[in-house]
Design an enzyme around this catalytic site. Structure first.
Site, PDB file in Angstrom:
ATOM      1  N   LYS A  30      63.684 -48.563 -18.803  1.00 28.87           N
ATOM      2  CA  LYS A  30      64.655 -49.658 -18.643  1.00 28.87           C
ATOM      3  C   LYS A  30      65.000 -50.287 -19.988  1.00 28.87           C
ATOM      4  CE  LYS A  30      63.035 -50.833 -13.995  1.00 28.87           C
ATOM      5  NZ  LYS A  30      64.102 -50.412 -13.103  1.00 28.87           N
ATOM      6  N   ASP A  45      55.586 -59.453 -13.974  1.00 28.46           N
ATOM      7  CA  ASP A  45      56.320 -58.200 -13.871  1.00 28.46           C
ATOM      8  C   ASP A  45      57.490 -58.319 -14.856  1.00 28.46           C
ATOM      9  OD1 ASP A  45      58.234 -56.327 -13.294  1.00 28.46           O
ATOM     10  OD2 ASP A  45      58.123 -56.548 -11.121  1.00 28.46           O
TER      11      ASP A  45
HETATM   12  N1  PLP Z   1      59.826 -54.674 -11.026  1.00 30.79           N
HETATM   13  C1  PLP Z   1      61.119 -54.957 -11.184  1.00 30.79           C
HETATM   14  C2  PLP Z   1      61.551 -56.387 -11.268  1.00 30.79           C
HETATM   15  C3  PLP Z   1      62.056 -53.928 -11.256  1.00 30.79           C
HETATM   16  O1  PLP Z   1      63.343 -54.205 -11.412  1.00 30.79           O
HETATM   17  C4  PLP Z   1      61.598 -52.589 -11.175  1.00 30.79           C
HETATM   18  C5  PLP Z   1      62.555 -51.476 -11.184  1.00 30.79           C
HETATM   19  O2  PLP Z   1      63.705 -51.618 -10.853  1.00 30.79           O
HETATM   20  C6  PLP Z   1      60.237 -52.349 -11.040  1.00 30.79           C
HETATM   21  C7  PLP Z   1      59.387 -53.417 -10.961  1.00 30.79           C
HETATM   22  C8  PLP Z   1      59.696 -50.974 -10.963  1.00 30.79           C
HETATM   23  O3  PLP Z   1      59.873 -50.301 -12.163  1.00 30.79           O
HETATM   24  P1  PLP Z   1      59.504 -48.752 -12.284  1.00 30.79           P
HETATM   25  O4  PLP Z   1      60.202 -48.059 -11.169  1.00 30.79           O
HETATM   26  O5  PLP Z   1      60.016 -48.380 -13.633  1.00 30.79           O
HETATM   27  O6  PLP Z   1      58.032 -48.641 -12.180  1.00 30.79           O
END
Ligand code: PLP
Length: 413
Positions: free
Chosen positions: A225, A199
């Protein structure tokens, strides 16, 4: 020369005020602000190019397709994927992981098989697996973390068995800032022939990613992000695995031929991209990547590391502060290389919501709560934390404003 004040001019939102105070935006792990070049690129595409992509014979459609497919090439080279077939556009990290959870499980997992995550995962790397557990009877196991917020690799081998079919962990924790030793994890997992999903939501914005060097099997990240638009993200997957996985959603774009008797599917990567893609957002993402590259990924990382270090040092001045996650200098280099641009903390028994609300009144935007990581909060024994997170445009003066703000709030209690 990294001129942060000059860089800030690319982000007009940073000069606005809230409650008549200059905005201090420290919620970058949730989403980053967008530079003008990204907004201009997207506006320009809607103004001058807009047409649906792929299969259009007319000029605009071909131009839009070129922009969309060159964005794929931009992403490919950004993460150093071997081929364009390995770059799938999704809505973001969450959708990327859901795609793998559904289709990898369908292809490779049966009842009783295990996926290994960790105690520091975001819900997007927990719940998709739990849904598969409900549906198929797979088992979700989780690797523990140390009190310092590190994964202890000595426990990894005992969590891997012949039933483990995938390891799925965050590259960087969105709460602790821990940069996990993913190369080592991948090496160990591969010794057991187990693929690894990373991730990358919190790593792609902050460091150079080379999926071939990491040798990860999947890598997921979100455009919003890393200075790109919302609603676009990427799943990288090794071609040999993606080939064996069934389509995720059905519809246009992902088919080869449809008949009542039998439908066949497109080649990678379109097999996983049903429906009209957000082709304007892909162009926006490519522009954001260009923007980051123009500043230099190493420069961005060095700047953010400096801010993180400065913030953690200055936080030592605050009485009764508890900072979560690893210390700055690696305690043990085989556990963690360093901490990323995230600092989660609590002060005395001041509730995280009170701290966040009062900081907000001073113009300082931080995130409070569980940060979509309930199991981690349970492990830390808290209901939530306050989290400051940094981006390429933040300054030491903003860190000073945060520290002053925390002092002021602390005095009120
Ligand atoms: N994984 C991590 C470590 C995150 O910080 C986030 C979002 O804060 C996500 C997954 C999910 O990202 P998204 O909401 O852009 O799909």
């Amino acid at each position: 020369m990294y001129d942060v004040n000059k860089i800030r001019e690319d982000f007009p939102i940073l000069s606005r005020t809230v409650y008549n105070k200059p905005l201090v935006y420290l919620d970058n792990a949730a989403t980053t602000q967008k530079p003008l070049c990204v907004l201009d690129a997207m506006r320009n595409e809607y103004l001058n190019v807009n047409a649906n992509v792929h299969r259009g014979v007319h000029y605009l459609s071909q131009q839009a397709t070129d922009l969309h497919e060159s964005a794929r090439e931009k992403v490919r080279s950004f993460i150093n994927a071997k081929s364009l077939s390995e770059v799938i556009f999704t809505r973001g990290t969450t959708e990327s992981i859901n795609l793998v959870a559904q289709t990898f499980c369908e292809a490779f997992m049966k009842e009783g098989d295990e996926v290994l995550v960790s105690d520091m995962e975001h819900h997007s790397n927990i719940v998709p697996w739990q849904l598969q557990a409900q549906k198929r009877g797979i088992v979700v196991r989780h690797l523990p973390i140390t009190d310092d917020g590190l994964l202890d690799l000595s426990t990894l081998s005992s969590h891997l068995s012949s039933r483990t079919k995938l390891v799925s962990i965050c590259h960087v924790s969105n709460v602790l800032g821990t940069v996990n030793p993913v190369k080592e994890i991948i090496r160990l997992a591969h010794e057991h022939d187990i693929p690894v999903l990373l991730d990358g939501a919190q790593s792609a914005p902050h460091m150079k990613i080379d999926v071939q060097d990491l040798d990860c099997d999947f890598y997921a990240f979100s455009g919003h992000k890393m200075y790109g638009p919302t609603g676009i993200g990427v799943l990288y997957g090794k071609e040999k695995l993606l080939e064996k996985m069934p389509p995720y959603q059905g519809g246009g774009e992902m088919i080869d031929k449809v008949s009542w008797e039998k439908t066949t599917f497109e080649q990678l990567p379109l097999k996983f991209e049903a429906g009209t893609p957000d082709y304007v957002a892909t162009h926006g993402l490519a522009t954001a990547i260009d923007y980051m590259l123009s500043l230099g990924l190493d420069n961005i990382e060095a700047h953010e590391q400096e801010l993180t270090r400065y913030c953690m040092e200055r936080m030592q001045e605050i009485e009764n502060i508890r900072i979560f996650g690893p210390h700055l200098s690696p305690l043990n280099s085989h556990l963690s290389s360093h901490r990323d641009a995230v600092v989660s903390f609590l002060v005395g028994d001041i509730h995280h919501l009170d701290m966040g609300t009062l900081l907000d009144r001073l113009g300082i935007a931080v995130r409070t709560g569980h940060h979509c990581a309930h199991p981690l909060m349970t492990r830390l024994g808290v209901t939530g934390t306050v989290r400051a997170s940094f981006a390429l445009y933040n300054t030491k003066e903003e860190v000073d404003a945060l520290i002053d703000g925390i002092h002021r709030v602390s005095k009120m209690f």
